[in-house]
Design an enzyme around this catalytic site. Sequence first.
Site, short mmCIF file in Angstrom:
data_model
loop_
_atom_site.label_atom_id
_atom_site.label_comp_id
_atom_site.label_asym_id
_atom_site.label_seq_id
_atom_site.Cartn_x
_atom_site.Cartn_y
_atom_site.Cartn_z
N SER A 1 0.82 -1.20 0.00
CA SER A 1 0.00 0.00 0.00
C SER A 1 0.86 1.26 0.00
O SER A 1 1.97 1.29 0.55
CB SER A 1 -0.89 0.01 1.25
OG SER A 1 -1.55 1.25 1.41
N GLN B 1 0.12 -0.51 -4.74
CA GLN B 1 -1.17 0.19 -4.71
C GLN B 1 -0.94 1.69 -4.59
O GLN B 1 -0.22 2.15 -3.70
CB GLN B 1 -2.02 -0.33 -3.54
CG GLN B 1 -3.36 0.38 -3.38
CD GLN B 1 -3.27 1.56 -2.42
OE1 GLN B 1 -2.48 1.56 -1.48
NE2 GLN B 1 -4.05 2.59 -2.68
N ARG C 1 -14.52 6.15 9.95
CA ARG C 1 -14.23 4.91 10.67
C ARG C 1 -14.31 5.19 12.17
O ARG C 1 -13.35 5.62 12.81
CB ARG C 1 -12.85 4.40 10.24
CG ARG C 1 -12.80 4.19 8.72
CD ARG C 1 -11.43 3.92 8.18
NE ARG C 1 -11.42 4.01 6.72
CZ ARG C 1 -10.33 3.88 5.98
NH1 ARG C 1 -9.16 3.63 6.54
NH2 ARG C 1 -10.41 3.99 4.67
N LYS D 1 -8.79 -0.26 -8.71
CA LYS D 1 -9.40 -0.86 -7.52
C LYS D 1 -10.44 0.09 -6.93
O LYS D 1 -10.16 1.26 -6.73
CB LYS D 1 -8.33 -1.17 -6.47
CG LYS D 1 -8.84 -1.86 -5.22
CD LYS D 1 -7.66 -2.20 -4.31
CE LYS D 1 -8.12 -2.93 -3.06
NZ LYS D 1 -8.86 -2.05 -2.14
N HIS E 1 -13.79 -1.21 -0.72
CA HIS E 1 -12.72 -0.85 0.23
C HIS E 1 -12.92 -1.56 1.58
O HIS E 1 -12.64 -1.00 2.64
CB HIS E 1 -12.66 0.67 0.43
CG HIS E 1 -11.27 1.18 0.65
ND1 HIS E 1 -10.51 1.73 -0.35
CD2 HIS E 1 -10.49 1.23 1.76
CE1 HIS E 1 -9.34 2.10 0.12
NE2 HIS E 1 -9.30 1.80 1.41
N ARG F 1 -14.88 0.23 4.27
CA ARG F 1 -14.22 1.26 5.07
C ARG F 1 -14.42 2.67 4.52
O ARG F 1 -13.90 3.62 5.10
CB ARG F 1 -12.73 0.94 5.15
CG ARG F 1 -12.45 -0.38 5.87
CD ARG F 1 -11.03 -0.85 5.64
NE ARG F 1 -10.05 -0.05 6.32
CZ ARG F 1 -9.74 -0.16 7.61
NH1 ARG F 1 -10.38 -1.04 8.37
NH2 ARG F 1 -8.81 0.59 8.15
N THR G 1 -13.31 -7.76 -0.61
CA THR G 1 -14.29 -7.35 0.40
C THR G 1 -15.12 -8.55 0.86
O THR G 1 -15.88 -9.13 0.09
CB THR G 1 -15.24 -6.24 -0.08
OG1 THR G 1 -14.47 -5.08 -0.47
CG2 THR G 1 -16.18 -5.82 1.05
N ARG H 1 -8.22 -8.44 5.47
CA ARG H 1 -8.36 -8.76 6.89
C ARG H 1 -7.92 -10.20 7.18
O ARG H 1 -7.31 -10.47 8.22
CB ARG H 1 -9.80 -8.55 7.35
CG ARG H 1 -10.22 -7.08 7.43
CD ARG H 1 -11.65 -6.97 7.90
NE ARG H 1 -12.12 -5.59 8.02
CZ ARG H 1 -12.67 -4.90 7.03
NH1 ARG H 1 -12.81 -5.46 5.83
NH2 ARG H 1 -13.07 -3.66 7.23
#
Length: 415
Positions: free
Chosen positions: A134, A156, A193, A274, A298, A301, A330, A353
């Site tokens: 990232s 990314q 968030r 993305k 995302h 998020r 996701t 995750r």
Amino acid sequence: MKRQLPRPRDLAPLMRFKKPQLGAERRLAAALTIEDLRRIAKRRTPRAAFDYTDGAAEAEISLDRARQAFRDIEFHPAILRDVAEVSTGWDVLGAPVALPFGIAPTGFTRMMQTEGEYAGARVAGRSGIPFSLSTMGTAAIEDVAAANPHGRNWFQLYMWKDRERSTALVERAAAAGYDTLLVTVDVPVAGARLRDTRNGMSIPPALTPATVLDALPRPRWWIDLLTTEPLAFASLDRWSGTVAELLDSMFDPTVTFEDLAWIREQWPGKVVVKGIQTLADARAVVDVGVDGLVLSNHGGRQLDRAPIPFHLLPEVSRELGRDTEIILDTGIMSGADIVASIALGARFTLIGRAYLYGLMAGGEAGVERAVRILAGQVERTMRLLGVRGLEELTPRHVTQLTRLAPRPVADQDRG
């Protein structure tokens, strides 16, 4: 029934003692699912770091719906097929992968566990899958390439307000041998968030009375944090504010399709967009000439109540699958989710995750365990469906069951 005392020679086959496993080895071996790794991660990681990984935007409806969508499927197995040998790999974006999933780009990764991106990159290389770094990563572009020298590294990119800094990152990634650029387009501003706000999540983590109390049962995490290289963004200058403030200072709400076309011209490898959430936008980015797209909200998020990527997949695949490679993320928490995605038209999937739960549960060994769990589930699901290769998976193997459906327009008009 006549009874007798057991004879020693009868007991011997039953008394096979396993070699004892200690500490992390035993803990990870007992994890049979990604959810098992999540429970271990939650015990071992301070709340702010765990919630940053585990949480989503606002009421977290998008994430809940994405996961529910995978639960709401029905498989249709074929029987009496020879599945003694199963192949779980094929080509993705011009090069082979051993499994139909790769590691998604995640920010602040060394905050979850100090091995961070290095652990993910090394495991990805050994497993024959891509690792995505990232823009918000906590390991340098060049260092990740060194950790995974023979594997596939993807970078990314967030388009910043400062275009020169974005360009500099792209040039560094190309020079380091990254073969694919993931341009993320669903972050004009940071999502709300709320877990992070309530936890006062900042970079680096702040020592407050609340965080000290939370750390007491998790001394290993703090020892690792305080005795290794200070946590910072390897691609950015150091930052001392909250995560939300950092994101809002970086993300550019003026980015358009013209900027995407310009990036396509600059990057020598594959370009994937993305954050696609509608068929119309999927068509538009294909018209720009990108090599692939990621159906993604995302991880829930950004915009809460966003479209469910898995629900979009069949339509996008039917309309555009011949023109571009479709990747899905996701909500993926099992190998069955991955197999269902391939069956409905995805060429590949990304796990975020799921990989981070493994990282928090046990560092590099935990990431290895997460990948092995998913790989085993992919292979077993394919065998039970009666398919020997990914190319045999088709929509006839999966039905998406209806839980949420749009109300008729006339009913909506009546209010």
